[in-house]
Design an enzyme around this catalytic site. Structure first.
Site, mmCIF file in Angstrom:
data_model
loop_
_atom_site.group_PDB
_atom_site.id
_atom_site.type_symbol
_atom_site.label_atom_id
_atom_site.label_comp_id
_atom_site.label_asym_id
_atom_site.label_seq_id
_atom_site.Cartn_x
_atom_site.Cartn_y
_atom_site.Cartn_z
ATOM 1 N N ARG A 174 0.811 -1.216 0.000
ATOM 2 C CA ARG A 174 0.000 0.000 0.000
ATOM 3 C C ARG A 174 0.850 1.274 0.000
ATOM 4 O O ARG A 174 0.582 2.231 0.735
ATOM 5 C CB ARG A 174 -0.972 -0.009 1.176
ATOM 6 C CG ARG A 174 -2.002 -1.123 1.036
ATOM 7 C CD ARG A 174 -3.124 -1.016 2.008
ATOM 8 N NE ARG A 174 -4.077 -2.100 1.776
ATOM 9 C CZ ARG A 174 -5.098 -2.381 2.546
ATOM 10 N NH1 ARG A 174 -5.321 -1.666 3.630
ATOM 11 N NH2 ARG A 174 -5.917 -3.370 2.260
ATOM 12 N N CYS A 226 -9.794 1.578 5.327
ATOM 13 C CA CYS A 226 -8.749 1.381 6.338
ATOM 14 C C CYS A 226 -8.100 2.721 6.662
ATOM 15 O O CYS A 226 -7.317 3.240 5.868
ATOM 16 C CB CYS A 226 -7.711 0.395 5.838
ATOM 17 S SG CYS A 226 -8.394 -1.225 5.439
#
Length: 324
Positions: A174, A226
């Site tokens: 990420r 998230c």
């Protein structure tokens, strides 16, 4: 103050824009201040044209897509915003998939699965744009969009047009050189891999992944997915708290019938025991890394939530972008 040079250029090029735009009406969680000029190019060519001009004139701007990973504070006054939301053309040709930066990942994934193209069955739950997903290296479990990347057309801050390949992004979990701001530039379009497989099996896998995501995460409304990095969740929680939660879990199974009820009770207990009772309504009972902007109080609760995640869950790396 409106930049007259910019508006004149936009008028000359016939590129769509608005002035004095309330960003609460344009963002995923309905947060944000005012955009002096809100520019909406309708193609990759227009996006490249306006971004190149802004860089050449050294005019700062905020680039946004669906804003599903972006929290703009209400007090912000942003002179120039460029939205890729209308740059959503894509097509498969010569064994490759061309996408403009604003193509929605969910829609793209569903369309590719129907055509039997592999690699998208894991991405049907990602609400952002292709451009943002490549910057963030968006993923579902161990599957990342970077695995599909062939190349991306980028306008760099110095005005150079460069074709980036996967190695140029220096992908991590990420993360990328763009997310870390090691490279300043704007992704205009991208080319993704096309590999064919069994459409029926991919559709089944996509449905299973979506069901699993629904169990672990909240829906798309009022949250940014998230919020913080999940690497250390529970693993480094204080031992005393782990013991209390373990014992509580044993009793909860006796007195609380539903899993949702037990999860909610556990969340409220953690917040209360650690002195953060006020943020409990905004923390997901499914997963503490999800924060929801359910009302105006969320803006006050959010800094406390980040403190809570640092102190209790030992994670301090945000996965969303915050514009202050």
């Amino acid at each position: 103050m409106i930049n007259k040079l910019l508006t004149k250029y936009l008028d000359t090029k016939k590129i769509q824009y608005e002035t004095h735009v309330d960003l609460k009406k344009r963002t995923w969680i309905h947060r944000g201040g005012i955009a002096g000029i809100f520019i909406s190019p309708v193609s990759a060519d227009e996006l490249e044209t306006i971004v190149s001009f802004l860089y050449s004139e050294e005019i700062s701007f905020l680039l946004i897509g669906h804003t599903s990973n972006l929290y703009i504070l209400n007090e912000c006054n942003i002179p120039v915003v460029v939205s890729t939301a209308k740059c959503k053309y894509f097509h498969v040709e010569n064994g490759e998939l061309f996408c403009e930066a604003g193509v929605g990942v969910i829609n793209l994934s569903k369309q590719m699965i129907k055509q039997g193209i592999k690699g998208f069955e894991y991405l049907t739950g990602l609400p952002g744009t292709v451009g943002a997903a490549l910057v963030n290296n968006s993923s579902c479990r161990e599957n990342s969009i970077s695995e599909l990347l062939v190349s991306a057309r980028v306008v760099l801050k110095d005005g150079t047009i460069k074709i980036f390949h996967p190695e140029d992004f220096k992908y991590e979990f990420r993360n990328s050189v763009f997310k870390k701001h090691e490279v300043e530039g704007t992704i205009i379009s991208t080319v993704l891999k096309v590999t064919f497989g069994d459409a029926a099996k991919m559709q089944q896998m996509a449905e299973e992944n979506d069901q699993d995501r629904a169990k672990r995460l909240e829906g798309y409304s009022k949250n940014l997915g998230c919020t913080v990095n999940r690497c250390f969740i529970n693993g480094r929680m204080a031992l005393w708290l782990k013991i209390v939660l373990f014992v509580n879990g044993l009793f909860a199974r006796l007195f609380i019938k539903t899993e949702d009820g037990r999860s909610n009770q556990r969340k409220n207990l953690i917040c209360t025991l650690t002195g953060y009772k006020s943020i409990a309504p905004y923390v997901s009972q499914k997963n503490p890394i999800i924060f929801s902007w359910i009302d105006e109080g969320a803006d006050i609760a959010f800094p406390l939530y980040l403190e809570f995640m640092r102190k209790v869950y030992k994670t301090d790396k945000t996965e969303i972008e915050i514009i202050r």
